[in-house]
Design a protein around this motif. Structure first.
Motif, PDB file in Angstrom:
ATOM      1  N   UNK A 268      -5.950  21.112   2.327  1.00  9.73           N
ATOM      2  CA  UNK A 268      -5.786  19.666   2.188  1.00  9.73           C
ATOM      3  C   UNK A 268      -5.713  19.257   0.719  1.00  9.73           C
ATOM      4  N   UNK A 269      -6.573  19.858  -0.087  1.00 11.99           N
ATOM      5  CA  UNK A 269      -6.569  19.542  -1.516  1.00 11.99           C
ATOM      6  C   UNK A 269      -5.239  19.948  -2.143  1.00 11.99           C
ATOM      7  N   UNK A 270      -4.783  21.144  -1.835  1.00  7.45           N
ATOM      8  CA  UNK A 270      -3.528  21.624  -2.417  1.00  7.45           C
ATOM      9  C   UNK A 270      -2.340  20.785  -1.951  1.00  7.45           C
ATOM     10  N   UNK A 271      -2.331  20.407  -0.673  1.00  5.53           N
ATOM     11  CA  UNK A 271      -1.235  19.571  -0.181  1.00  5.53           C
ATOM     12  C   UNK A 271      -1.286  18.167  -0.769  1.00  5.53           C
ATOM     13  N   UNK A 272      -2.499  17.644  -1.007  1.00  3.78           N
ATOM     14  CA  UNK A 272      -2.615  16.331  -1.639  1.00  3.78           C
ATOM     15  C   UNK A 272      -2.096  16.373  -3.074  1.00  3.78           C
ATOM     16  N   UNK A 273      -2.406  17.452  -3.785  1.00  2.00           N
ATOM     17  CA  UNK A 273      -1.881  17.610  -5.142  1.00  2.00           C
ATOM     18  C   UNK A 273      -0.358  17.693  -5.123  1.00  2.00           C
ATOM     19  N   UNK A 274       0.169  18.482  -4.188  1.00  2.00           N
ATOM     20  CA  UNK A 274       1.622  18.634  -4.090  1.00  2.00           C
ATOM     21  C   UNK A 274       2.286  17.321  -3.692  1.00  2.00           C
ATOM     22  N   UNK A 275       1.636  16.568  -2.812  1.00  2.00           N
ATOM     23  CA  UNK A 275       2.166  15.261  -2.397  1.00  2.00           C
ATOM     24  C   UNK A 275       2.275  14.328  -3.598  1.00  2.00           C
ATOM     25  N   UNK A 276       1.224  14.283  -4.402  1.00  2.00           N
ATOM     26  CA  UNK A 276       1.229  13.382  -5.560  1.00  2.00           C
ATOM     27  C   UNK A 276       2.260  13.823  -6.591  1.00  2.00           C
ATOM     28  N   UNK A 277       2.384  15.127  -6.803  1.00  2.00           N
ATOM     29  CA  UNK A 277       3.380  15.637  -7.747  1.00  2.00           C
ATOM     30  C   UNK A 277       4.780  15.275  -7.267  1.00  2.00           C
ATOM     31  N   UNK A 278       5.035  15.483  -5.991  1.00  2.00           N
ATOM     32  CA  UNK A 278       6.360  15.178  -5.449  1.00  2.00           C
ATOM     33  C   UNK A 278       6.615  13.670  -5.446  1.00  2.00           C
ATOM     34  N   UNK A 279       5.580  12.889  -5.229  1.00  2.00           N
ATOM     35  CA  UNK A 279       5.731  11.428  -5.277  1.00  2.00           C
ATOM     36  C   UNK A 279       6.254  10.996  -6.640  1.00  2.00           C
ATOM     37  N   UNK A 280       5.779  11.681  -7.687  1.00  2.00           N
ATOM     38  CA  UNK A 280       6.294  11.404  -9.018  1.00  2.00           C
ATOM     39  C   UNK A 280       7.753  11.802  -9.146  1.00  2.00           C
TER      40      UNK A 280
ATOM     41  N   UNK B 277       0.824  -1.197   0.000  1.00  2.00           N
ATOM     42  CA  UNK B 277       0.000   0.000   0.000  1.00  2.00           C
ATOM     43  C   UNK B 277       0.865   1.256   0.000  1.00  2.00           C
ATOM     44  N   UNK B 278       0.357   2.307  -0.596  1.00  2.00           N
ATOM     45  CA  UNK B 278       1.057   3.582  -0.694  1.00  2.00           C
ATOM     46  C   UNK B 278       1.222   4.208   0.699  1.00  2.00           C
ATOM     47  N   UNK B 279       2.350   4.854   0.899  1.00  2.00           N
ATOM     48  CA  UNK B 279       2.667   5.493   2.180  1.00  2.00           C
ATOM     49  C   UNK B 279       2.314   6.978   2.104  1.00  2.00           C
ATOM     50  N   UNK B 280       1.333   7.394   2.907  1.00  2.00           N
ATOM     51  CA  UNK B 280       0.896   8.794   2.933  1.00  2.00           C
ATOM     52  C   UNK B 280       1.414   9.536   4.166  1.00  2.00           C
ATOM     53  N   UNK B 281       2.419   8.995   4.818  1.00  2.00           N
ATOM     54  CA  UNK B 281       2.842   9.563   6.107  1.00  2.00           C
ATOM     55  C   UNK B 281       3.325  11.003   5.989  1.00  2.00           C
TER      56      UNK B 281
END
Length: 687
Positions: A451-463, A435-439
């Motif tokens: 929260x939405x903006x941080x989730x977008x940034x998290x996914x971008x950085x994950x890439x 499972x993906x780590x969202x820590x």
């Protein structure tokens, strides 16, 4: 390039999905929530897994097989007010949404739960309304503070990381010609309407949409207190039209060879002058890469030219409305209503927004999908279902392998390579092994837009974090809750999320013929994507390369050209035809998927004759099972958008692909005068 079986409409459902069988009856829209579940030893649908009550037996199978199998359901099933279309995929999406809500309601009572806090931040409508546009003000102030086009480019790159579109999209994926390596990919982007056609075509309905878009942009500017909104909106649309003129068509953009263009950093300045690439790439966090994959180089040239020509105030207004549009669903009610009125009602015909909790479920699924998915599969996906699906996959793969051994039009040496590619497939069923780590994703209860903006940034950085690392072959591109499936050619994999492995696609209690016509054909569809007009360009390692002989390619094109012509002739709306070239990959996959699943069904009988059930032979039940999964009613605007933008043909045409299959003729015996009838020499047989 990733190919899926279906794309759900943007809006989600109103109907309560308490029982699948109840909702596929002719009175689907009135099915009570208390309808009892079927007996444990019986299929959920009908007597053998097919809802025969939804048929229209007054229609001849050869005139319109889709209507014969589904006509009564079509006439009796209303589209819920918060849907642009409604059918079997959306019905299961209702079920998935309701199940996810159970989890999220419980998690919202546990402060500190990421999915619970995220969900609560959305469902607390009073708190969101009280803040108005305040959460967006820092972003707007940043855009308004831009002094020159260098700063503008930097703002575009920075905001890209928060989910705000710019004329250039940036992502990280596999290098198609070096699939063991991650690379930064880029593609044309930045339009506020679904496609270039909405800007460039003069059809009355598209002109209406463009007029409504102007009003929408003016409304967004007005909501944040900007003056002269109408004139500024018109200037924004003029700029976006210049982007649209540079954009490639969707047919051009689906060609894997044409969209593979590796550029060095210096190439951007030379090939697309007029835009500050250093500022943009630096702010996006990708300036240090040696090479980039650019999907549409001439669109980059044209878009950079459009930016160079546009006045800075217009470009700033363009970024303002892109930022407001991205944030609008997460701001106060006036923003929500404006966004819905254009993006859903105008573009898709949906008259009513979803209940807030449903939108909250979708948001959490899109933002922390695997965190939610852990609990979802623990509650609603059994090991037995996973094992049964894997068996079906193996059977369908075996059926295609047999066909490859005897494929007359393919060179023998190529057949050997094709079988090796098939043998190297990785099937993924249900959910990821890891499972993906969202820590590192911060979620604050009471801070929805943040929260939405941080989730977008998290996914971008994950890439970005993938760059320079080995390929993660366990990664999934869909959540377990999605009613879909996909093929990924660079991974040589086929993926089936848990939520699609349910009736009407798959029911362990249903007749085998219906299961093979349903999920079996879906499995075959995804397998065959690896051998469609684009997937066939990738070898067994996932590398984009030419491994067919020129003669193979020529013979294959001769067959697929016939399929393009066949679909071009369909006219679902007056004056609007299916785009055979745009939908070719999906049409090949439907045809091939049915072909190989039929063979797999026959193998499953182990030489024994299929029983006759309720007057239907095994072959008839197989094709009825196929037609049933494509039950779908559209609103006109949604169908128009699909015809313009979707690589999948409308569902009626997908159901009627059976007209190319010889066993269908034996099963239903259409007359030569029937609409669907094709002479044997005119039937498209590829695999």
């Amino acid at each position: 390039m990733r190919s899926s079986i279906f794309v759900l409409a943007a809006s989600t459902a109103l109907v309560t999905a308490s029982n699948v069988a109840a909702q596929t009856t002719p009175a689907a829209s009135q099915a009570p929530a208390s309808t009892p579940a079927p007996a444990a030893d019986r299929p959920q649908l009908g007597a053998f897994g097919f809802d025969a009550a939804g048929m229209d037996r007054s229609v001849k199978p050869g005139s319109n097989f889709y209507a014969f199998a589904n006509g009564t359901w079509t006439k009796a099933t209303a589209i819920p007010a918060d849907r642009s279309s409604y059918g079997m995929f959306t019905l299961l999406d209702d079920l998935s949404t309701n199940r996810s809500r159970e989890i999220l309601d419980a998690e919202a009572k546990r402060p500190g739960s990421k999915i619970g806090d995220f969900y609560a931040s959305f469902t607390d409508e009073a708190a969101v309304n009280a803040k108005g546009a305040a959460p967006l003000q820092p972003t707007l102030a940043e855009i308004k503070a831009v002094k020159d086009k260098q700063q503008l480019a930097a703002a575009m790159g920075k905001l890209l990381r928060q989910g705000v579109a710019s004329p250039f999209a940036v992502y990280v994926g596999q290098d198609d010609k070096a699939p063991d390596t991650y690379i930064v990919g880029m593609m044309q982007s930045g339009l506020g309407m679904p496609d270039r056609d909405y800007y460039l075509k003069t059809d009355a309905k598209l002109v209406e949409a463009k007029t409504a878009y102007a009003a929408y942009l003016a409304k967004l500017l007005t909501l944040v207190g900007e003056p002269n909104a109408d004139a500024r909106a018109a200037a924004i649309i003029a700029f976006e039209t210049s982007l649209a003129q540079a954009h490639w068509t969707r047919v051009e953009s689906r060609d894997s060879d044409k969209v593979y263009n590796k550029l060095a950093r210096a190439d951007f300045d030379r090939q697309a002058p007029g835009f500050d690439w250093t500022a943009f790439l630096g702010a996006a966090g990708v300036a240090d890469q040696g090479n980039y994959l650019v999907a549409q180089p001439s669109a980059f040239t044209g878009s950079a030219k459009a930016i160079a020509s546009a006045p800075l105030p217009v470009l700033k207004d363009y970024m303002l409305v892109r930022a407001i549009n991205a944030a609008a669903p997460y701001l106060s009610q006036p923003f929500v209503e404006a966004s819905f009125a254009f993006n859903q009602t105008t573009l898709s015909g949906t008259p009513q927004n979803r209940e807030r909790w449903k939108r909250g479920v979708t948001l959490v699924k899109n933002s922390l999908g695997e965190e939610l998915g852990k609990q979802y599969v623990a509650k609603w996906f059994t090991p037995e279902t996973k094992a049964a699906a894997l068996d079906l996959v193996k059977n369908v793969i075996a059926a295609l392998d047999t066909r490859l051994q005897n494929l007359a039009w393919m060179d023998p040496a190529t057949r050997v390579k094709a079988r090796a590619k098939l043998a190297a497939f990785t099937p993924k069923i249900g959910y990821p092994d890891t499972w993906r780590d969202y820590s590192t994703l911060e979620v604050r209860r009471g801070d929805l837009l943040g929260n939405v903006q941080r989730a977008e940034a998290f996914e971008f950085q994950r890439g970005l974090n993938k760059l320079g690392k080995p390929i993660d072959r366990g990664e999934w591109g869909m959540t377990p809750m999605e009613i879909n499936a996909y093929a990924n050619p660079t991974m040589n994999e086929i993926v089936f999320p848990a939520a699609i492995l349910q009736p009407p696609f798959f029911d362990p209690k249903a007749d085998a013929a219906v299961n093979y016509g349903g999920i079996g054909a879906v499995i075959g569809h995804e397998i065959s994507h690896h051998f469609d007009d684009q997937g066939s360009k990738y070898d067994l390692t996932g590398k984009l390369t030419t491994w067919w002989t020129p003669q193979d390619i020529e013979r294959f094109k001769g067959l697929t050209d016939k399929l393009v012509k066949q679909y071009d002739a369909y006219e679902p709306l007056p004056g609007m035809h299916v785009q055979g070239a745009l939908t070719l990959g999906e049409n090949i996959a439907d045809l091939a998927g049915l072909t190989m699943s039929y063979d797999a069904y026959k193998l499953s009988l182990q030489g024994k004759p299929a029983p006759v059930l309720d007057g239907f032979t095994g072959d008839q039940r197989f094709y009825l099972g196929w037609a049933q999964v494509w039950r779908l009613n559209y609103r006109e605007a949604a169908l128009r958008q699909r015809l313009l933008t979707d690589p999948h043909a409308p569902n009626e045409q997908r159901g009627n692909v059976v007209r190319n299959l010889d066993p269908w003729y034996s099963a239903f015996k259409p007359a030569t005068s029937d609409t669907l009838y094709l002479a044997p020499g005119d039937r498209v047989r590829i695999w």
